[in-house]
Scaffold this active site. Structure first.
Site, PDB file in Angstrom:
ATOM      1  N   LYS A  95      -5.050  -0.873   8.237  1.00  0.00           N
ATOM      2  CA  LYS A  95      -5.599  -0.357   6.978  1.00  0.00           C
ATOM      3  C   LYS A  95      -5.299   1.141   6.934  1.00  0.00           C
ATOM      4  CE  LYS A  95      -8.095   0.118   3.278  1.00  0.00           C
ATOM      5  NZ  LYS A  95      -7.505  -0.328   1.997  1.00  0.00           N
ATOM      6  N   CYS A 128      -2.009   5.019  -3.297  1.00  0.00           N
ATOM      7  CA  CYS A 128      -3.233   4.255  -3.585  1.00  0.00           C
ATOM      8  C   CYS A 128      -3.713   4.557  -5.008  1.00  0.00           C
ATOM      9  CB  CYS A 128      -4.332   4.591  -2.587  1.00  0.00           C
ATOM     10  SG  CYS A 128      -5.856   3.706  -2.989  1.00  0.00           S
TER      11      CYS A 128
HETATM   12  C1  SIN Z   1      -7.417   0.517  -1.539  1.00  0.00           C
HETATM   13  O1  SIN Z   1      -8.042   0.701  -0.476  1.00  0.00           O
HETATM   14  O2  SIN Z   1      -7.900   0.840  -2.633  1.00  0.00           O
HETATM   15  C2  SIN Z   1      -6.084  -0.143  -1.520  1.00  0.00           C
HETATM   16  C3  SIN Z   1      -5.107   0.652  -0.751  1.00  0.00           C
HETATM   17  C4  SIN Z   1      -3.906   1.040  -1.515  1.00  0.00           C
HETATM   18  O3  SIN Z   1      -3.670   0.548  -2.617  1.00  0.00           O
HETATM   19  O4  SIN Z   1      -3.149   1.871  -1.026  1.00  0.00           O
END
Ligand code: SIN
Length: 311
Positions: A43, A128
């Site tokens: 993540k 993001c």
């Molecule tokens: C998110 O955590 O909102 C998704 C991650 C991303 O789109 O980079």
């Protein structure tokens, strides 16, 4: 048959998770590591732990998904500890994703990674769409160049960046001109298509809470956009910059199409969320079957060889 060389490493196959799906905790990352995926990515980390956006923030729909997670994660040190521990046990590297809330936070995190014993690959997420008040960095070309200039002044480990989808040939040209100035290991195209809206007709309501229902769209909806981005960068970037193709992969045929457009590795998000890590075995098998039907013995025989229609 699916063996893939990326940087100086050989992976069993080109399949990975997309950052954000099944990679938040040690348990989830271990499950990916034990799955049939060739590699996996964490993540995206921020310097400190983040709770992310209020729930509901992820919703599966028939043709894909919508999410506005807001980068919930357990913080840089959590993923770095995991990565350092893992590299003592496994030869193949993992991918470590970071997504700072500011230029300074990105630089600070990459300095920590540079100064650590981490030997794997790092991915800087500049795309993001889900943090309220923070536009997607890589839609700002001068800012992207400024960040990469600062990063490559000190960062010497393998580094890729995760890009948002672009929709105009002039933008592919402009971004490729920026990226070709730097010793990037790869670009990952694409992050979700930002700020879509999915509506429940019956309740007349949006399906996720953050940003009044606006969120990143993934899955089948976005495959043509993802393929176009992979192809556009494959044909514009220095050959030393590899492409990771992400978007709309549900089958071995979808992976084949990404590879044909020029991807070296591919990432699966929405469908991994729907099916769990067993998906990697199914998709590897489907890809092998398709390659056998077509008479291919290795991915290198067709990677990037998409044909145009000529008279
Ligand atoms: C998110 O955590 O909102 C998704 C991650 C991303 O789109 O980079």
């Amino acid at each position: 048959m699916l063996e893939t060389t990326f940087v100086d490493y050989t992976f069993n196959n080109p399949l990975m998770n997309a950052s954000g799906v099944h990679c938040m905790t040690q348990k989830e990352m271990d499950e990916l590591s034990e799955s049939a995926a060739g590699a996996f990515v964490t993540k995206s980390a921020t310097l400190q732990h983040r709770d992310g956006n209020p729930e509901p923030r992820y919703y599966d729909v028939p043709l894909g998904s919508i999410n506005s997670m807001g980068l919930p994660n357990l913080g840089l040190q959590y993923y770095l500890d995991y990565a350092l521990d893992r590299q003592n046990k496994f030869e193949t590297p993992m991918f470590f994703s970071v997504a700072g809330m500011s230029v300074d936070e990105n630089i600070e995190m990459l300095k920590v990674i540079q100064e650590s014993d981490y030997k794997g690959i790092t991915e800087l997420n500049l795309s993001c769409p889900n943090v309220p008040g923070k536009p997607q960095v890589a839609y700002d070309f001068p800012l992207t160049e400024e960040i990469l200039t600062k990063v490559f002044a000190f960062f010497t480990k393998p580094l890729g960046i995760k890009l948002p989808p672009y929709f105009d040939l002039a933008h592919f040209d402009e971004m490729a001109d920026v990226l070709n100035k730097f010793p990037l290991t790869y670009v990952n195209s694409v992050n979700s298509v930002g700020n879509g809206l999915y509506i429940d007709t019956e309740s007349e309501e949006v399906v996720i809470k953050p940003k009044d229902g606006f969120g990143g769209i993934g899955g089948e909806y976005i495959k043509p956009t993802a393929l176009a981005n992979v192809r556009a960068f494959y044909t514009r970037l220095n050959p030393s910059i590899k492409i990771i193709g992400t978007g709309g992969i549900r089958s071995g045929k979808d992976v084949f199409e990404h590879l044909l457009c020029g991807a070296t590795m591919v990432q699966i998000g929405t469908e991994l969320h729907k099916e769990g890590p067993a998906i990697f075995e199914r998709i590897s098998k489907e890809l092998e079957e398709l390659m056998t039907e077509k008479g291919y013995h290795s991915i290198d025989e067709f990677r990037g060889k998409l044909k145009s229609i000529v008279d």
